[in-house]
Design a protein around this motif. Structure first.
Motif, PDB file in Angstrom:
ATOM      1  N   HIS A  29       2.884  -4.218  16.249  1.00 22.86           N
ATOM      2  CA  HIS A  29       1.546  -3.776  15.841  1.00 22.86           C
ATOM      3  C   HIS A  29       1.673  -2.894  14.617  1.00 22.86           C
ATOM      4  CE1 HIS A  29       1.681   0.472  17.300  1.00 22.86           C
ATOM      5  NE2 HIS A  29       2.547  -0.016  18.176  1.00 22.86           N
ATOM      6  N   MET A  30       0.622  -2.889  13.815  1.00 25.70           N
ATOM      7  CA  MET A  30       0.685  -2.203  12.525  1.00 25.70           C
ATOM      8  C   MET A  30      -0.714  -1.995  11.973  1.00 25.70           C
ATOM      9  SD  MET A  30       1.737  -5.436  10.135  1.00 25.70           S
ATOM     10  CE  MET A  30       2.552  -6.283  11.469  1.00 25.70           C
ATOM     11  N   GLY A  31      -0.815  -1.106  10.999  1.00 24.79           N
ATOM     12  CA  GLY A  31      -2.031  -1.011  10.214  1.00 24.79           C
ATOM     13  C   GLY A  31      -2.067  -2.138   9.202  1.00 24.79           C
ATOM     14  N   ASN A  32      -3.247  -2.680   8.952  1.00 28.92           N
ATOM     15  CA  ASN A  32      -3.339  -3.799   8.012  1.00 28.92           C
ATOM     16  C   ASN A  32      -3.311  -3.353   6.562  1.00 28.92           C
ATOM     17  OD1 ASN A  32      -3.462  -5.793   9.899  1.00 28.92           O
ATOM     18  ND2 ASN A  32      -5.678  -5.802  10.046  1.00 28.92           N
ATOM     19  N   LYS A  33      -3.787  -2.137   6.297  1.00 30.63           N
ATOM     20  CA  LYS A  33      -3.895  -1.675   4.917  1.00 30.63           C
ATOM     21  C   LYS A  33      -2.719  -0.790   4.566  1.00 30.63           C
ATOM     22  CE  LYS A  33      -8.925  -1.891   4.694  1.00 30.63           C
ATOM     23  NZ  LYS A  33     -10.162  -1.128   4.449  1.00 30.63           N
ATOM     24  N   SER A  34      -2.305  -0.892   3.314  1.00 25.57           N
ATOM     25  CA  SER A  34      -1.234  -0.020   2.869  1.00 25.57           C
ATOM     26  C   SER A  34      -1.714   1.424   2.892  1.00 25.57           C
ATOM     27  CB  SER A  34      -0.802  -0.407   1.458  1.00 25.57           C
ATOM     28  OG  SER A  34      -1.906  -0.308   0.563  1.00 25.57           O
TER      29      SER A  34
END
Length: 274
Positions: free
Chosen positions: A225-230
C-alpha cells in the motif's frame, strides 16, 4: 400362440431328416418367436430420431448399442470427475481461514511506486474457521497445498483508508493484493483499488485463483500500500505508516488432475519472473 420372447427363450426340439415329421405347429412356433423379436426391436432399430427431428442411422443395431455404451462410459468418466472430491474424502470446502489483522509496513520505495517486485508483505493467517485438514494448525504466512488438484482459492482483504493527522481528511492512498504461489508465480491473481483525497471507508480487494495447485507448493496472500501522489521533500519512506489489513481466504478442492499432470510442468512458471 404368443411368443416366449422377450420374457423367455424358447427351447427348440432337434429334428432329423427322414425320421421326424415337421408339423405346421413347429413352423407356427418359429413364426411366433420371429414376430416377438420383431415387436421387441421395433421398426428400424438401427436408427435414432432426436427431439429436433434429425435421424441418425447406424449400420446395425450392434453398432448403435456400441455407440450408446461409449456415451455411457464417457458420461461415467465425467461424473466420476465431478464426484472425485466426495469419493476421496475431500469434501468441499476444504478450508475457510481468516486473519485477525496483520500490520503491513508502509511502502518502502515511494519513489518507484509501480515496481512490481518490491514492498510486498504476506498476511498472517491465524484464525481457522473451517480447517479439517489442519492447513493452518498454527499461525502461518504460507499455506501448503495438501493435495494436488484443481482448486478455487478466493481471497477477501480489507483495510481502513488511512487518514491524515491531526486532520480527519483521508490521504490519497492505494492498496494492492496478490496471491503468490511459490515458486510458480508471484501473482497468479491480483486486485487493487485506490482512495482519493477525502474518501471515507475502506479498501477491499477480492482476487480469486482458479487452477492447478500441486502438493507441497506454498501459497501466500501479499499486500502493498502507498500514497498515489508524490510527496514533496519527503524521504524515501511513505509517511502514511503501517496499516492493519484483515483477510479471509476460502480454499475449495474441485477435482483430481489427470495422471500425466501429477507434477507441475517445469515450463509452467511466470515468464516474466516477477
Amino acid at each position: 400362440m404368443p411368443s416366449h420372447y422377450p420374457k423367455a427363450i424358447r427351447r427348440w426340439p432337434q429334428h432329423a431328416n427322414q425320421r421326424d415329421y415337421v408339423m405346421a405347429e413347429d413352423v407356427n412356433e418359429i413364426q411366433d418367436e420371429v414376430q416377438g423379436i420383431s415387436a421387441t426391436l421395433g421398426v428400424m432399430p438401427n436408427e435414432y430420431l432426436d427431439s429436433t427431428g434429425k435421424t441418425t442411422r447406424y449400420t446395425s443395431v450392434d453398432s448403435r448399442l456400441d455407440n450408446i455404451q461409449r456415451d455411457i462410459e464417457r458420461l461415467k468418466y465425467y461424473q466420476d470427475g465431478l464426484l472425485d472430491a466426495a469419493k476421496t474424502g475431500w469434501n468441499l470446502p476444504v478450508a475457510s481461514i481468516r486473519s485477525s489483522g496483520t500490520n503491513i509496513p508502509q511502502t518502502v520505495n515511494q519513489t518507484s511506486p509501480n515496481s512490481p517486485v518490491e514492498d510486498w508483505w504476506p498476511l498472517l493467517y491465524d484464525s481457522p474457521v473451517i480447517d479439517p485438514l489442519g492447513i493452518a494448525k498454527k499461525p502461518t504466512y504460507y499455506l501448503t497445498c495438501p493435495q494436488t488438484g484443481w482448486w478455487t482459492i478466493s481471497v477477501r482483504t480489507m483495510m481502513w483508508v488511512p487518514r491524515r493527522q491531526p486532520r480527519t481528511q483521508s490521504t490519497d492512498h492505494a492498496m494492492f493484493t496478490r496471491i503468490h504461489i511459490d515458486p510458480v508465480s508471484k501473482d497468479v491473481a491480483t486486485d487493487g483499488d485506490s482512495a482519493p483525497l477525502g474518501t471515507n471507508g475502506y479498501h477491499r480487494n477480492n482476487p480469486t485463483y482458479n487452477g492447478p495447485w500441486y502438493q507441497g507448493e506454498k501459497l501466500s496472500v501479499e499486500i502493498r500500500h502507498m500514497g498515489n501522489k508524490s510527496i514533496a521533500n519527503a524521504p524515501v519512506n511513505d509517511p502514511i505508516g503501517a496499516q492493519t489489513v484483515y483477510t479471509w481466504i476460502g480454499l475449495s478442492y474441485l477435482r483430481a488432475l489427470p495422471e500425466q499432470m501429477h507434477t507441475r510442468p517445469p515450463w509452467d512458471v511466470d515468464p516474466l519472473g516477477i
